[in-house]
Design an enzyme around this catalytic site. Structure first.
Site, PDB file in Angstrom:
ATOM      1  N   GLU A  94      34.022 115.915  25.410  1.00  0.00           N
ATOM      2  CA  GLU A  94      34.870 116.970  25.988  1.00  0.00           C
ATOM      3  C   GLU A  94      34.075 117.868  26.937  1.00  0.00           C
ATOM      4  O   GLU A  94      34.562 118.269  27.991  1.00  0.00           O
ATOM      5  CB  GLU A  94      35.522 117.818  24.892  1.00  0.00           C
ATOM      6  N   ARG A  98      35.104 117.974  30.930  1.00  0.00           N
ATOM      7  CA  ARG A  98      35.681 119.234  31.413  1.00  0.00           C
ATOM      8  C   ARG A  98      34.652 120.096  32.130  1.00  0.00           C
ATOM      9  O   ARG A  98      34.883 120.550  33.249  1.00  0.00           O
ATOM     10  CB  ARG A  98      36.292 120.023  30.254  1.00  0.00           C
ATOM     11  N   ASP A 227      40.922 104.485  25.507  1.00  0.00           N
ATOM     12  CA  ASP A 227      41.446 104.688  26.871  1.00  0.00           C
ATOM     13  C   ASP A 227      40.440 104.795  28.025  1.00  0.00           C
ATOM     14  O   ASP A 227      40.321 103.901  28.857  1.00  0.00           O
ATOM     15  CB  ASP A 227      42.419 105.890  26.911  1.00  0.00           C
ATOM     16  N   GLU A 361      49.131 112.308  31.413  1.00  0.00           N
ATOM     17  CA  GLU A 361      48.943 110.880  31.717  1.00  0.00           C
ATOM     18  C   GLU A 361      50.120 110.228  32.439  1.00  0.00           C
ATOM     19  O   GLU A 361      49.932 109.358  33.291  1.00  0.00           O
ATOM     20  CB  GLU A 361      48.630 110.103  30.432  1.00  0.00           C
TER      21      GLU A 361
END
Length: 467
Positions: A94, A98, A227, A361
């Protein structure tokens, strides 16, 4: 609103950004995220004690939307207040997508040195995560002590495919901007480990033990836990100006296995991507998996043996299924996961899968499909999402997620996720803007929608890369 000549939809997405940002600034400035109903800050344990996730995540969106005043304030906050010297455990994944991604993009777009410096400083703080017997990084890292560990729930102490597989783009750029090859070496080593391993049916399980270098449980998903690993194989090749042949081969081989073993068609004719659990299929698709429509379309151009049209078609089919998952709810916003079993199609059947947390998404896939086909339905579908967000998620103090999209009455979760500003609103703005805004031949988006420049092969000259 209605999608007609009275509204410029790109302008509407800018207004949405303004509402989200102004309220974050008013009620949660300098904290990670906003609680738009309580009108106070929200802190996620993913970032440890690092603060300002929304500011760093939103920098490039502010810049692209030409919100110059807001960008300037955000930059000043980063200069004075963004601090990585904290004694806390963070999610490596993360913080990379980010914070590192957000700072890199802000640097490449604006040329402001402070963003480059902070990105490299943070990159250096993440390096101890790779101190494992295999070099497969830990999921969690205390950035003061340099001690790492994995999520306690992850199959026998395993690292997660989507987490260690989603460092490549940022770390290649960290080497590019710092002149220090160590960042790129760390992520190339991850590939080496993966290439040596046997893949069950050519598929990549979601769990890999960083000590033994062996797979954990044989679960495979193109949604959560898997993913962005696949996304980064394709984008590593594109970002390398199509010189990273290894990334390219790994991507197209993986897509071949996904098609064979996971992609199915429902009796009602909807194409979906199932999850694989030790050889058994679970006929469920997560909202996160909906990014794959855009990925297939983006990769269509390089597809082997005349498969370009087939990959575009696959992207269009996934986009349609994901649109159906939105259309079949009361709120016209998609659930966290939806199923194709027991006579239902593209509907969430479990209470804990009916929520929508402002995820990007589906809109991301619309944006790619629009740019690559210019079929007007993708803008129409994007506009439907704008109307639903305005009707159900917009509150006085910003935008909130929803607990049950099948209900007629909103129950808000009271969180304005940082990725709403970074991804959802940026993808909407790009969907409704001209293709020459961040054109695909020059820019690749990280999994948090932070644009990174393609590194031209003919080019040791950095200036060129910043166009």
């Amino acid at each position: 609103f209605s999608l007609n000549q009275h509204y410029n939809p790109a302008f509407v997405s800018l207004q949405m950004m303004k509402h989200a940002w102004d309220n974050y600034k008013r009620y949660a400035w300098g904290l990670n995220e906003l609680k738009p109903i309580s009108k106070q800050g929200h802190s996620s344990n993913l970032f440890g004690n690092i603060q300002g996730a929304t500011i760093v995540d939103a920098l490039d969106t502010l810049y692209i939307m030409e919100m110059k005043e807001e960008f300037k304030e955000a930059k000043e906050w980063v200069e004075k207040n963004l601090d990585f010297n904290v004694n806390a455990e963070i999610s490596v994944f993360e913080v990379n997508i980010r914070f590192v991604g957000g700072l890199l993009s802000a640097y490449y777009l604006s040329g402001e040195e402070v963003f480059r410096k902070k990105a490299v400083e943070l990159g250096e703080k993440l390096l101890p995560a790779f101190n494992t017997p295999t070099g497969i990084p830990w999921a969690l890292l205390n950035i003061k002590s340099g001690i790492g560990r994995n999520w306690p729930w992850a199959s026998g102490g395993s690292s997660i495919l989507a987490e260690f597989g989603t460092l490549h783009l940022e770390f290649v750029h960290l080497s590019h901007l710092s002149g220090n090859p160590v960042f790129a070496e760390k992520v190339m080593n991850i590939r080496k480990v993966l290439n040596r391993l046997d893949k069950p049916e050519g598929l990549y399980p979601n769990y890999l033990n960083p000590s033994s270098g062996q797979w954990g449980q044989h679960h495979v998903s193109i949604g959560g836990l898997g993913d962005s690993f696949y996304e980064y194989l394709l984008k590593a090749w594109l970002m390398s100006d199509k010189t990273d042949e290894e990334g390219k081969k790994m991507y197209y081989d993986a897509v071949q296995a996904i098609e064979t073993h996971l992609i199915r068609k429902s009796s009602g004719g909807l194409t979906y991507i199932a999850e694989w659990k030790g050889g058994l299929l679970e006929h469920k698709m997560g909202h996160l998996t909906c990014f794959a429509g855009g990925m297939f379309a983006l990769g269509a151009d390089g597809a082997p043996n005349d498969k370009t049209g087939h990959h575009i078609e696959l992207g269009a089919e996934i986009a349609r299924t994901c649109h159906e998952s939105y259309d079949r709810t009361s709120m016209k916003l998609g659930p966290e996961a939806f199923r194709f079993d027991g006579g239902v199609e593209a509907i969430a059947t479990r209470q804990n899968e009916k929520y929508y947390i402002l995820r990007p998404e589906v809109i991301e896939t619309y944006m790619y499909m629009w740019r690559l086909t210019h079929d007007p339905k993708y803008r129409q579908w994007g506009w439907e999402a704008v109307e639903a967000l305005e009707k159900h998620c917009r509150v006085d103090g910003g935008y909130s997620g929803i607990r049950d999209v099948y209900n007629n009455h909103e129950s808000h979760d009271d969180v304005q996720q940082s990725f709403f500003l970074s991804e959802t609103l940026k993808y909407l703005y790009l969907l409704f803007s001209e293709d020459d805004l961040l054109p695909f031949e020059h820019w690749v988006f990280n999994t948090e929608a932070h644009p990174l420049p393609v590194l031209r092969k003919d080019d040791g000259n950095k200036e060129e890369n910043q166009k």
